[in-house]
Design an enzyme around this catalytic site. Sequence first.
Site, PDB file in Angstrom:
ATOM      1  N   ASN A   7      37.967  43.266  40.589  1.00  0.00           N
ATOM      2  CA  ASN A   7      37.878  41.818  40.600  1.00  0.00           C
ATOM      3  C   ASN A   7      38.005  41.024  39.296  1.00  0.00           C
ATOM      4  O   ASN A   7      37.908  39.852  38.407  1.00  0.00           O
ATOM      5  CB  ASN A   7      36.217  41.897  39.508  1.00  0.00           C
ATOM      6  CG  ASN A   7      36.187  42.407  38.740  1.00  0.00           C
ATOM      7  OD1 ASN A   7      37.142  42.878  37.962  1.00  0.00           O
ATOM      8  ND2 ASN A   7      35.182  43.058  37.740  1.00  0.00           N
ATOM      9  N   LYS A   8      39.646  41.703  39.575  1.00  0.00           N
ATOM     10  CA  LYS A   8      40.581  40.587  38.079  1.00  0.00           C
ATOM     11  C   LYS A   8      40.740  39.055  38.786  1.00  0.00           C
ATOM     12  O   LYS A   8      41.017  38.624  40.157  1.00  0.00           O
ATOM     13  CB  LYS A   8      41.487  41.162  37.399  1.00  0.00           C
ATOM     14  CG  LYS A   8      41.043  42.698  36.587  1.00  0.00           C
ATOM     15  CD  LYS A   8      39.687  42.569  35.520  1.00  0.00           C
ATOM     16  CE  LYS A   8      39.856  43.777  34.500  1.00  0.00           C
ATOM     17  NZ  LYS A   8      39.845  44.414  34.307  1.00  0.00           N
ATOM     18  N   VAL A   9      41.615  38.689  37.727  1.00  0.00           N
ATOM     19  CA  VAL A   9      42.250  37.129  38.403  1.00  0.00           C
ATOM     20  C   VAL A   9      43.602  37.182  39.517  1.00  0.00           C
ATOM     21  O   VAL A   9      43.375  36.807  40.808  1.00  0.00           O
ATOM     22  CB  VAL A   9      43.454  36.072  37.706  1.00  0.00           C
ATOM     23  CG1 VAL A   9      43.639  34.856  38.372  1.00  0.00           C
ATOM     24  CG2 VAL A   9      42.350  35.889  36.939  1.00  0.00           C
ATOM     25  N   TRP A  36      38.865  33.742  33.658  1.00  0.00           N
ATOM     26  CA  TRP A  36      38.555  35.288  34.264  1.00  0.00           C
ATOM     27  C   TRP A  36      37.084  34.841  35.209  1.00  0.00           C
ATOM     28  O   TRP A  36      36.816  35.263  36.057  1.00  0.00           O
ATOM     29  CB  TRP A  36      39.476  36.344  33.713  1.00  0.00           C
ATOM     30  CG  TRP A  36      38.722  37.725  34.257  1.00  0.00           C
ATOM     31  CD1 TRP A  36      38.849  38.168  35.847  1.00  0.00           C
ATOM     32  CD2 TRP A  36      37.965  38.368  34.253  1.00  0.00           C
ATOM     33  NE1 TRP A  36      38.321  38.846  36.775  1.00  0.00           N
ATOM     34  CE2 TRP A  36      37.264  39.778  35.607  1.00  0.00           C
ATOM     35  CE3 TRP A  36      37.042  38.661  33.136  1.00  0.00           C
ATOM     36  CZ2 TRP A  36      37.336  40.422  35.537  1.00  0.00           C
ATOM     37  CZ3 TRP A  36      36.533  39.909  32.747  1.00  0.00           C
ATOM     38  CH2 TRP A  36      36.492  40.972  33.989  1.00  0.00           C
TER      39      TRP A  36
END
Length: 369
Positions: free
Chosen positions: A184-186, A285
């Site tokens: 789910n990070k950038v 983010w």
Amino acid sequence: MATDRIPLSVPTLGDREASYLLQCVEENWVASKGRFVSEFERLFASIHSRPEAVSTSSGTAALHLACLELGLGPGDEVLVPAMTFAATANAVMYTGATPVFVDLDPLTFGMDPERAAAAVTPRTRAILVVHLYGHPTDMAAISSLAADHGLPVIEDATEALGSLHRGEPCGTIGDFGCFSFNGNKVITAGGGGMVVARDPARLSHIRHLSLQSRVPGTAEYLHDEVGFNYVLSNLQAAVGLAQLERLDEFVARRREIAARYASALAQVPDLAFPLEAEWARSNYWLMSVLVAPGPGKRTRERVMADLASAGIEARPFFQPLPALAPYGKGAEPFPVAVELHARGISIPSSASLTSEQQGRVIDVLLGSA
Ligand SMILES: *Cc1c(COP(=O)(O)O)cnc(C)c1O
């Protein structure tokens, strides 16, 4: 009527990821040695103006390696912000050292430099800052505190890839910068992390530790200390490289989404969209709203329930860690962390969020859906 579920933060994957993954299979390189690992590290290092970067199996592993490199152990204290994802504090605790929690700056959501100064003791060995939700911590004040006490600084930049602090990439201001590529990070690598460091010798030692501390240059299995299997696979690096090549596009899109939330929510009396400090450039983010306290206002629970019933994923802010069993200690109050947690909701922030989907989120937040 649109009823598709709107997720909080999901990857944007495409042909480039598929093509690089196919190359791994065709070239028969899927594990830890492979050209995508070195290409991913090279591009990551160059974006961060460093000669080298070391990839790791996770962001947590990256943080653990930085803590190990500092030689932390029982009796040592590390300043850690009171509200962050648990992995930040866990990395310190894996070494036997103790996280000493510091309250947050309500504007940046990062460690409050004045509170940090008050928390330094003769046992303090390092400062571990977190650029929470992508907004940079005020590093000018933290760096001068660190210099005054001769303390190294680790940046947990797992949420801040592509964020800038006074024009410099987060992760390059302290002694170590640690990143994450979980789902789910950038950007994602399907899991993974990266470390950059100011001192190349320390970074080489981090690489050594990540490779089971096996002595190179001999066919014998010689190990000069207790090491770790913390390496990234070529499959993960293939996805990570494809994603990193699109970082600017992803950050630009997230910033566009943030700008629309900010203007749409500016006039809502019971919600605030947190703003960026003038010296900061956030990767946004996770975007958020802070629910205003007070009679007649919607509660945080009410707003979360309204979002949920409209099929929109939202999450409460992280728990203040000192309130949780593995970390809890001391009588020190953390009023800012407690208040942010009570008011904060993370809202859909994916680069792939469509204009129509964002409109649905905004309608619920306006109370008009
Ligand atoms: C995501 C995250 C981590 C851990 O990264 P993983 O790759 O999931 O191990 C650590 N700290 C913070 C603040 C994070 O958000």
